[in-house]
Design a protein around this motif. Structure first.
Motif, mmCIF file in Angstrom:
data_model
loop_
_atom_site.group_PDB
_atom_site.id
_atom_site.type_symbol
_atom_site.label_atom_id
_atom_site.label_comp_id
_atom_site.label_asym_id
_atom_site.label_seq_id
_atom_site.Cartn_x
_atom_site.Cartn_y
_atom_site.Cartn_z
ATOM 1 N N ILE A 227 0.845 -1.192 0.000
ATOM 2 C CA ILE A 227 0.000 0.000 0.000
ATOM 3 C C ILE A 227 0.878 1.240 0.000
ATOM 4 O O ILE A 227 1.732 1.408 0.875
ATOM 5 C CB ILE A 227 -0.931 0.008 1.225
ATOM 6 C CG1 ILE A 227 -1.849 -1.211 1.180
ATOM 7 C CG2 ILE A 227 -1.751 1.287 1.272
ATOM 8 C CD1 ILE A 227 -2.763 -1.316 2.367
ATOM 9 N N THR A 228 0.673 2.096 -0.976
ATOM 10 C CA THR A 228 1.442 3.325 -1.093
ATOM 11 C C THR A 228 0.697 4.479 -0.428
ATOM 12 O O THR A 228 -0.491 4.373 -0.096
ATOM 13 C CB THR A 228 1.677 3.670 -2.575
ATOM 14 O OG1 THR A 228 0.407 3.974 -3.189
ATOM 15 C CG2 THR A 228 2.321 2.497 -3.317
ATOM 16 N N ASP A 229 1.389 5.599 -0.262
ATOM 17 C CA ASP A 229 0.727 6.793 0.275
ATOM 18 C C ASP A 229 -0.391 7.245 -0.658
ATOM 19 O O ASP A 229 -1.409 7.786 -0.219
ATOM 20 C CB ASP A 229 1.745 7.925 0.460
ATOM 21 C CG ASP A 229 2.608 7.727 1.697
ATOM 22 O OD1 ASP A 229 2.268 6.857 2.525
ATOM 23 O OD2 ASP A 229 3.632 8.428 1.822
ATOM 24 N N TYR A 230 -0.205 7.007 -1.972
ATOM 25 C CA TYR A 230 -1.246 7.369 -2.935
ATOM 26 C C TYR A 230 -2.501 6.538 -2.700
ATOM 27 O O TYR A 230 -3.628 7.047 -2.793
ATOM 28 C CB TYR A 230 -0.741 7.178 -4.359
ATOM 29 C CG TYR A 230 -1.756 7.562 -5.423
ATOM 30 C CD1 TYR A 230 -2.151 8.891 -5.577
ATOM 31 C CD2 TYR A 230 -2.310 6.607 -6.268
ATOM 32 C CE1 TYR A 230 -3.078 9.256 -6.543
ATOM 33 C CE2 TYR A 230 -3.235 6.954 -7.234
ATOM 34 C CZ TYR A 230 -3.615 8.282 -7.373
ATOM 35 O OH TYR A 230 -4.534 8.632 -8.327
ATOM 36 N N ASP A 231 -2.311 5.242 -2.389
ATOM 37 C CA ASP A 231 -3.459 4.398 -2.065
ATOM 38 C C ASP A 231 -4.204 4.951 -0.854
ATOM 39 O O ASP A 231 -5.442 4.964 -0.821
ATOM 40 C CB ASP A 231 -3.004 2.966 -1.761
ATOM 41 C CG ASP A 231 -2.564 2.208 -2.993
ATOM 42 O OD1 ASP A 231 -3.175 2.400 -4.063
ATOM 43 O OD2 ASP A 231 -1.593 1.440 -2.895
ATOM 44 N N VAL A 232 -3.458 5.395 0.144
ATOM 45 C CA VAL A 232 -4.079 5.970 1.339
ATOM 46 C C VAL A 232 -4.868 7.219 0.980
ATOM 47 O O VAL A 232 -6.000 7.417 1.436
ATOM 48 C CB VAL A 232 -3.010 6.288 2.408
ATOM 49 C CG1 VAL A 232 -3.625 7.091 3.565
ATOM 50 C CG2 VAL A 232 -2.386 4.999 2.942
ATOM 51 N N ALA B 251 2.631 -0.352 9.098
ATOM 52 C CA ALA B 251 2.808 0.910 9.816
ATOM 53 C C ALA B 251 1.859 1.968 9.260
ATOM 54 O O ALA B 251 1.639 2.036 8.042
ATOM 55 C CB ALA B 251 4.249 1.389 9.698
ATOM 56 N N PRO B 252 1.263 2.801 10.109
ATOM 57 C CA PRO B 252 0.362 3.851 9.636
ATOM 58 C C PRO B 252 1.051 4.790 8.655
ATOM 59 O O PRO B 252 2.233 5.089 8.785
ATOM 60 C CB PRO B 252 -0.032 4.585 10.924
ATOM 61 C CG PRO B 252 0.214 3.596 12.016
ATOM 62 C CD PRO B 252 1.402 2.800 11.574
ATOM 63 N N SER B 253 0.314 5.240 7.664
ATOM 64 C CA SER B 253 0.846 6.172 6.675
ATOM 65 C C SER B 253 0.914 7.579 7.258
ATOM 66 O O SER B 253 0.049 7.980 8.039
ATOM 67 C CB SER B 253 -0.046 6.175 5.432
ATOM 68 O OG SER B 253 0.240 7.276 4.602
ATOM 69 N N PRO B 254 1.933 8.370 6.875
ATOM 70 C CA PRO B 254 1.977 9.772 7.322
ATOM 71 C C PRO B 254 0.829 10.596 6.755
ATOM 72 O O PRO B 254 0.585 11.709 7.211
ATOM 73 C CB PRO B 254 3.334 10.255 6.797
ATOM 74 C CG PRO B 254 3.687 9.320 5.682
ATOM 75 C CD PRO B 254 3.114 7.999 6.083
ATOM 76 N N ARG B 255 0.114 10.047 5.757
ATOM 77 C CA ARG B 255 -1.022 10.752 5.177
ATOM 78 C C ARG B 255 -2.249 10.708 6.086
ATOM 79 O O ARG B 255 -3.194 11.466 5.893
ATOM 80 C CB ARG B 255 -1.397 10.132 3.831
ATOM 81 C CG ARG B 255 -0.288 10.191 2.786
ATOM 82 C CD ARG B 255 -0.093 11.587 2.268
ATOM 83 N NE ARG B 255 0.919 11.626 1.221
ATOM 84 C CZ ARG B 255 1.296 12.737 0.594
ATOM 85 N NH1 ARG B 255 0.737 13.884 0.911
ATOM 86 N NH2 ARG B 255 2.223 12.698 -0.333
ATOM 87 N N LEU B 256 -2.229 9.810 7.061
ATOM 88 C CA LEU B 256 -3.374 9.697 7.959
ATOM 89 C C LEU B 256 -3.373 10.836 8.966
ATOM 90 O O LEU B 256 -2.330 11.165 9.536
ATOM 91 C CB LEU B 256 -3.333 8.364 8.706
ATOM 92 C CG LEU B 256 -3.725 7.124 7.906
ATOM 93 C CD1 LEU B 256 -3.446 5.876 8.718
ATOM 94 C CD2 LEU B 256 -5.187 7.182 7.517
ATOM 95 N N PRO B 257 -4.533 11.448 9.216
ATOM 96 C CA PRO B 257 -4.609 12.512 10.221
ATOM 97 C C PRO B 257 -4.230 11.979 11.593
ATOM 98 O O PRO B 257 -4.331 10.785 11.871
ATOM 99 C CB PRO B 257 -6.083 12.937 10.180
ATOM 100 C CG PRO B 257 -6.580 12.474 8.854
ATOM 101 C CD PRO B 257 -5.816 11.221 8.544
#
Length: 211
Positions: free
Chosen positions: A8-13, A36-42
């Motif tokens: 899963i990429t950040d783009y997917d997120v 690991a949680p993406s940095p894109r997540l609030p």
């Protein structure tokens, strides 16, 4: 053997968040899949409520996701990995099969500006979502080769706001036992395309379980 977690990429997120997957839901699935949680997540501090409906939570539980009823963090499960992989693929497909402003304008034989106006009006007469780069995309299910499906504006007027693109896509494309034909159950999209009475579909949209 433990199932392998999907890549899963950040783009997917970004895509999943744009399509209405909540950050709380996504964080729990990533955790449950051992990712690991993406940095894109609030930040968690910005999440004051769980936006999932009771039906969504039930579906997630059946798929193996955990952490919705209690505070302990979810353990890595094959069910969570499977559900996350299916969700990623579903969101990718919805985006990749969607149409841009120019394509919708060509189908409807109107200007791109008018397409945008119709999608941003209240209530909207076209359903759109915006990607992280600001591009407007239009789910393909709402169109035929010659125009919008019948009664689209009525459906959008009844849909819970803000519109959840992934939930609405599922509602319109999954066969429903309430929409029986000689060939079996139809999905709402096919039911409307066949110019059948819209009331059964509108009842599905009104139903609390469709949230």
């Amino acid at each position: 053997m433990q199932a392998k977690a999907p890549l899963i990429t950040d783009y997917d997120v970004q895509i999943m968040l744009a399509l209405g997957v909540s950050s709380a839901q996504l964080r729990s699935l990533l955790k449950g899949a051992g990712i690991a949680p993406s940095p894109r997540l609030p930040s968690k501090r910005r999440e004051t409520t769980n936006p999932l409906s009771a039906k969504e939570i039930e579906v997630l539980k059946k798929g193996g996701a955990r952490g919705f009823d209690q505070s302990p963090e979810p353990e890595v499960t094959s069910g969570a990995i499977k559900l996350l992989g299916e969700l990623v693929e579903e969101c990718r497909h919805l985006v990749h099969s969607s149409l841009n402003l120019k394509s919708v304008a060509a189908i409807l034989n109107i200007s791109s500006a008018e397409v945008k106006n119709r999608s941003l009006s209240s209530p909207p007469s076209l359903h759109t979502f915006a990607l992280a780069d600001g591009e407007f995309r239009f789910p393909r299910w709402q169109f035929t080769d010659s125009g919008a499906i019948p009664h689209l504006a009525l459906i959008l007027a009844l849909t819970k706001k803000p519109i959840n693109p992934i939930a609405l896509s599922r509602l319109m494309l999954f066969p429903s036992p309430d929409l029986e034909s000689d060939n079996g159950s139809l999905c709402p999209r096919d039911w409307l395309i066949q110019n059948r009475t819209p009331e059964p579909v509108l009842d599905l949209v009104r139903s609390p379980s469709s949230d």
